[in-house]
Scaffold this active site. Structure first.
Site, PDB file in Angstrom:
ATOM      1  N   HIS A  11     168.375 -20.496 -11.680  1.00  0.00           N
ATOM      2  CA  HIS A  11     168.785 -19.207 -12.266  1.00  0.00           C
ATOM      3  C   HIS A  11     170.291 -19.266 -12.419  1.00  0.00           C
ATOM      4  O   HIS A  11     171.027 -19.372 -11.419  1.00  0.00           O
ATOM      5  CB  HIS A  11     168.384 -18.039 -11.381  1.00  0.00           C
ATOM      6  CG  HIS A  11     168.896 -16.718 -11.901  1.00  0.00           C
ATOM      7  ND1 HIS A  11     168.657 -16.304 -13.181  1.00  0.00           N
ATOM      8  CD2 HIS A  11     169.662 -15.749 -11.331  1.00  0.00           C
ATOM      9  CE1 HIS A  11     169.240 -15.123 -13.385  1.00  0.00           C
ATOM     10  NE2 HIS A  11     169.857 -14.776 -12.273  1.00  0.00           N
ATOM     11  N   ASP A  13     173.579 -17.615 -13.248  1.00  0.00           N
ATOM     12  CA  ASP A  13     174.497 -16.501 -13.478  1.00  0.00           C
ATOM     13  C   ASP A  13     175.791 -17.079 -14.048  1.00  0.00           C
ATOM     14  O   ASP A  13     176.466 -17.868 -13.389  1.00  0.00           O
ATOM     15  CB  ASP A  13     174.803 -15.765 -12.170  1.00  0.00           C
ATOM     16  CG  ASP A  13     173.573 -15.098 -11.582  1.00  0.00           C
ATOM     17  OD1 ASP A  13     172.997 -14.237 -12.257  1.00  0.00           O
ATOM     18  OD2 ASP A  13     173.194 -15.458 -10.452  1.00  0.00           O
ATOM     19  N   ASP A 123     165.551 -11.795 -13.456  1.00  0.00           N
ATOM     20  CA  ASP A 123     166.462 -11.051 -12.584  1.00  0.00           C
ATOM     21  C   ASP A 123     166.960  -9.745 -13.176  1.00  0.00           C
ATOM     22  O   ASP A 123     167.899  -9.159 -12.654  1.00  0.00           O
ATOM     23  CB  ASP A 123     167.663 -11.934 -12.222  1.00  0.00           C
ATOM     24  CG  ASP A 123     168.299 -11.548 -10.894  1.00  0.00           C
ATOM     25  OD1 ASP A 123     167.637 -10.872 -10.081  1.00  0.00           O
ATOM     26  OD2 ASP A 123     169.469 -11.919 -10.673  1.00  0.00           O
ATOM     27  N   HIS A 334     172.584  -9.290 -16.978  1.00  0.00           N
ATOM     28  CA  HIS A 334     172.253  -8.200 -16.062  1.00  0.00           C
ATOM     29  C   HIS A 334     173.382  -7.854 -15.099  1.00  0.00           C
ATOM     30  O   HIS A 334     173.651  -6.678 -14.860  1.00  0.00           O
ATOM     31  CB  HIS A 334     170.961  -8.521 -15.298  1.00  0.00           C
ATOM     32  CG  HIS A 334     170.981  -9.870 -14.645  1.00  0.00           C
ATOM     33  ND1 HIS A 334     170.846 -11.038 -15.350  1.00  0.00           N
ATOM     34  CD2 HIS A 334     171.131 -10.245 -13.361  1.00  0.00           C
ATOM     35  CE1 HIS A 334     170.903 -12.073 -14.529  1.00  0.00           C
ATOM     36  NE2 HIS A 334     171.081 -11.620 -13.307  1.00  0.00           N
TER      37      HIS A 334
END
Length: 864
Positions: A11, A13, A123, A334
């Site tokens: 994931h 970010d 997420d 997000h």
């Protein structure tokens, strides 16, 4: 025996408590390892690169020499990419942004290979009820997600998810998150109890004997030893059978049992198993408002203006527009748009949006200039170009800024008929800052800078008309009257008492709305993720704290200005002591047009205090248990008080499911006789207070000083994110908010929705003075004084008019804002009109739909 599908992933970010520069540096080494491992071992399973193609852009920015290696692995299906451009938020970004995220994400993925045909959303802080619609518009029939689900929504983690328009996708939830099987031991004996525990938890709510096991985590390196370890586990136990898999392979197996899966309709906002961080809807409201402004500027003004210009032979800067979108989408991730970042990252998020606005506004100005220079004058004076992006003929009010040395001036149309206008505000203007040739002058030249409101008639759809500014001419203004402390027209009456308490009367129904627009300031013991009330809050209202009330008016509208000074605590410690050691200055400017049943509200807040939340309250008096808010391309019904508030503590939820909700721009509460709607400009959060369930409370701002904090009343336990100070999230300084209050006399009708769109999407006016910081050679083209590219008589709301991403078409899009199906209407154009979708592909075999369902966007391709 249950079959466990291993999904290896990371994931990614791009930014959070670290910057995108940090993540690009890490990405260089992460990808170097990933490419080497996959190339050296063909038996390793495919790797999911977080379904966002921006990761490829970032990587190739620092390692362009590896393009061919990366492309080869993608085309072999070893690295799975797309379909998103970034892992976007779905609750506070606009509908067009979500659509463009998929459009540009899929387009970008196709440069390297086939995009992954799964809507992977690992997420996002809560899931929009419209996600199935967005995915199906791009022919994606499967979704995988995490936050927002619990068994009170739908009993199993696999289900058929339906949107209001009839779209549906087979959905799988990762109930314990994308990191539930991270950092597994390489040794089979050591790993066995760890893997069994993870699989049993994953299977707890499963609808079948198929289990997803995600192996990866935030910026986590490839766990290349895991597939061999799981193969060894297949020989050691018979509870689970492990397969090295992909989301596609999992859904191929699950689709065989699709008929046994439960159905679900609605959004997923339950924070039972994982937090959804309801406070992000209003965190860093400056960023939220800026983003909303950029989204609207590009999709509803710039792209339509460029399309109109291109239809007349002007160039369409497609790549420049796409770059604005891509940079904005980097701020739509997000965490990024949520504002739950370090101060440094929030500054970078905001800067990207500001850069997008600079480019968009410059493109707007240049293209207005290009259009105006091709129009032959029909009257004396300076040309005013009026632009109507909506596909319907419009009359109404438009703002215009003029700079003139004259005391008198007149506005007229192409036939010389006088146009009515009213002065909104005036201030002196140093012309050396406007006219380049005067910048080196030793003498300051002062003009009047006047903000005008003009009453205009019959502006062509998706087109323009011209007016003329004639300095030195006297205008005949219509008579008007002003009553102190009151605003009134044929529809509404508003009165302010001596304490600053407002009462609105809807003269159509005789209904009264006391305490309208009450200011309420309370404590905020939360962080960038969550609003959380102090254990003992002390709320202070604007009642009895009015400094002054002034009423003025003119031929088009009357206006009331109220200045409040609330005695408030300086910070959370002072609030706990009930010590009012600071002040909060708030100015409300209320404008009532003489011909409208809507009240426009402009609010200026001078925020010099900390740890608080400021809301404006609208008591509806409606006898109802539900209300409505807009969502991307639709409307959603919500309970005034979530039933889960009664059980969340007993069931140890991760976060309180408070009645704190997101909106795109509006919230409505009504019964059969009365109600109110608040339509906002960039405000994204409202609340239904627990002890005032007929009240709409719109959040104007919240000030907090921490990225993450532990042990809050609404979010017990560990801190979210990192425990880092975030002083810039106190957002000190001046803040401006705008909204409209629209009373209802029952169900919203077509006229109501038309007023909503007119307020949200006003026309634009451009004064062709020739003053410009930049000069271009004339294009030599001639344009008519009035022009319309196309028309669409419809009650649908306008979304965009743009050039198609591929091919040679214009794209026209609208959507149904209501809760009922409405007539689609006919698009009238000199060129062929073909039904399409958000993916901008032809809907083969489908004719024109007479009706548009609730929550449905309608897209057309129009030949050039």
């Amino acid at each position: 025996m249950k079959t466990v599908h291993l999904i290896q992933h990371t994931h990614w970010d791009r930014e959070w408590y670290f910057t995108e520069n940090d993540s690009k540096a890490v990405l260089y080494y992460f990808m170097d390892d990933l490419l080497n491992r996959l190339e050296s071992d063909p038996q390793l399973p495919p790797f999911v690169l977080d379904a966002q193609t921006v990761v490829l852009d970032d990587y190739l920015e620092v390692a362009p020499e590896n393009l061919s290696r990366l492309t080869a692995l993608i085309r072999e299906g070893r690295i799975l990419i797309g379909p998103w451009y970034t892992q976007t938020d779905f609750l506070v970004v606009g509908a067009e942004s979500v659509a463009r995220n998929l459009l540009l994400g899929i387009e970008g993925a196709r440069k390297y290979g086939a995009p992954m045909p799964v809507g992977y959303v690992p997420d996002s802080f809560g899931q929009s009820a419209q996600l199935p619609m967005f995915l199906q518009q791009f022919a994606i029939g499967h979704a995988v997600l995490w936050r927002g689900w619990c068994e009170h929504d739908v009993a199993t983690t696999e289900f058929i998810w339906h949107s209001d328009d009839g779209s549906c996708v087979t959905t799988a939830v990762l109930p314990w998150g994308y990191g539930c099987a991270k950092w597994l031991p390489a040794d089979a004996e050591t790993a066995l109890p760890v893997v069994q525990k993870a699989c049993r938890k994953q299977a707890q709510f499963a609808a079948s004997d198929l289990i997803l096991l995600p192996n990866g985590n935030d910026q986590s390196p490839f766990e290349y030893q895991v597939p061999e370890m799981l193969n060894a586990l297949n020989q050691r136990q018979d509870e689970f059978h492990f397969v090295n898999s992909s989301f596609g392979a999992f859904f191929t197996a699950l689709d065989k049992q699709r008929d046994h899966l439960p159905d679900f309709r609605g959004e997923l906002l339950s924070p039972k198993y994982m937090r959804i961080h309801r406070g992000i809807f209003s965190t860093r409201i400056d960023i939220k408002k800026l983003n909303a402004k950029l989204e609207q500027t590009v999709s509803q003004y710039l792209e339509p203006l460029l399309t109109v210009g291109a239809s007349l032979g002007l160039p369409y800067p497609q790549t420049a527009v796409d770059n604005i979108w891509r940079e904005a989408m980097k701020s739509h991730a997000h965490d990024s748009i949520g504002g739950c970042n370090s101060d440094r990252v929030n500054a970078m998020v905001k800067n990207r949006l500001l850069s997008g606005m600079e480019m968009a506004e410059q493109l707007l100005e240049l293209n207005f200039k290009k259009l105006s220079e091709g129009i032959t004058a029909t009257q004396e004076g300076t040309q005013i170009l009026l632009f109507n992006s909506l596909p319907t003929l419009r009359s109404g009010k438009v703002r215009l800024t003029v700079m003139t040395p004259e005391n008198d001036f007149r506005l007229c149309d192409n036939d010389g008929n006088e146009c009515h206008w009213q002065l909104i505000s005036e201030q002196p203007q140093d012309m050396s800052t406007v006219v380049q040739e005067l910048s080196n002058s030793t003498e300051t030249i002062w003009y009047r800078k006047c903000e005008l409101l003009i009453d205009v008639k019959n502006v062509p759809p998706c087109g323009y008309t011209t007016l003329w500014f004639q300095p030195g001419e006297i205008t005949q203004h219509l008579p008007h009257s002003v009553n102190p402390h009151q605003l009134e027209n044929h529809f509404l009456h508003l009165r302010a008492d001596a304490q600053g308490v407002l009462t609105l009367t809807d003269k159509r129904s005789g209904q009264h709305y006391p305490h309208l627009l009450q200011l309420v300031d309370g404590g905020d013991a939360g962080d960038n993720y969550n609003y959380s009330p102090p254990v003992q809050d002390w709320k202070i209202t604007g009642d009895h704290h009015l400094l002054e009330c002034h009423t003025d008016g003119g031929s088009l509208y009357n206006r009331m200005v109220l200045r409040y000074r609330l005695p408030v605590p300086q910070d959370l410690d002072s609030r706990q002591q009930r010590l009012a050691d600071a002040s909060l200055d708030v100015t409300l400017t209320l404008t009532l047009m003489h011909d409208s049943p809507s009240l426009s509200v402009d609010i200026t807040v001078d925020n010099q205090t900390r740890d608080h939340r400021l809301q404006v309250l609208m008591p509806t008096g409606a006898e109802t248990q539900v209300h409505f808010a807009d969502q991307p391309f639709g409307l959603i019904q919500r309970d005034n008080q979530p039933a889960a508030m009664k059980i969340w503590q007993a069931e140890n939820w991760n976060e309180a499911p408070a009645a704190l909700y997101p909106m795109q721009s509006l919230v409505i509460m009504h019964d059969e006789k009365r109600g109110l709607c608040a339509v906002t400009e960039g405000l994204r959060e409202y609340e239904i207070p627990e002890n005032q369930q007929d009240v709409l409370a719109v959040t104007l701002l919240r000030s907090v000083g921490w990225l993450g904090r532990a042990n809050m009343p609404y979010r017990p336990g560990r801190a979210s994110g990192m425990v880092l100070p975030s002083p810039e999230s106190q957002i000190p300084g001046l803040h401006h908010c705008s909204l409209a209050v629209m009373p209802l006399t029952g169900m919203p009708d077509a006229g109501f929705w038309q007023r909503v769109e007119a307020w949200k999407t006003p026309m634009l006016a451009y004064l062709a003075t020739g003053w410009s910081r930049f000069r271009l050679n004339p294009h030599g083209k001639n344009f008519a004084a009035n022009y319309s590219l196309l028309s669409w008589e419809t009650a649908l709301h306008f979304s965009t008019l743009k050039k198609s991403q591929r091919g040679d078409h214009w794209v026209l899009r609208g959507w149904n804002p209501s809760a009922q199906a409405i007539k689609t209407g006919e698009v009238k154009s000199h060129n062929a009109v073909t039904p399409s979708n958000l993916a901008e592909t032809e809907r083969s075999g489908e004719g024109f739909r007479e009706m548009t369902k609730a929550g449905e966007p309608v897209t057309f391709l129009i030949g050039k």
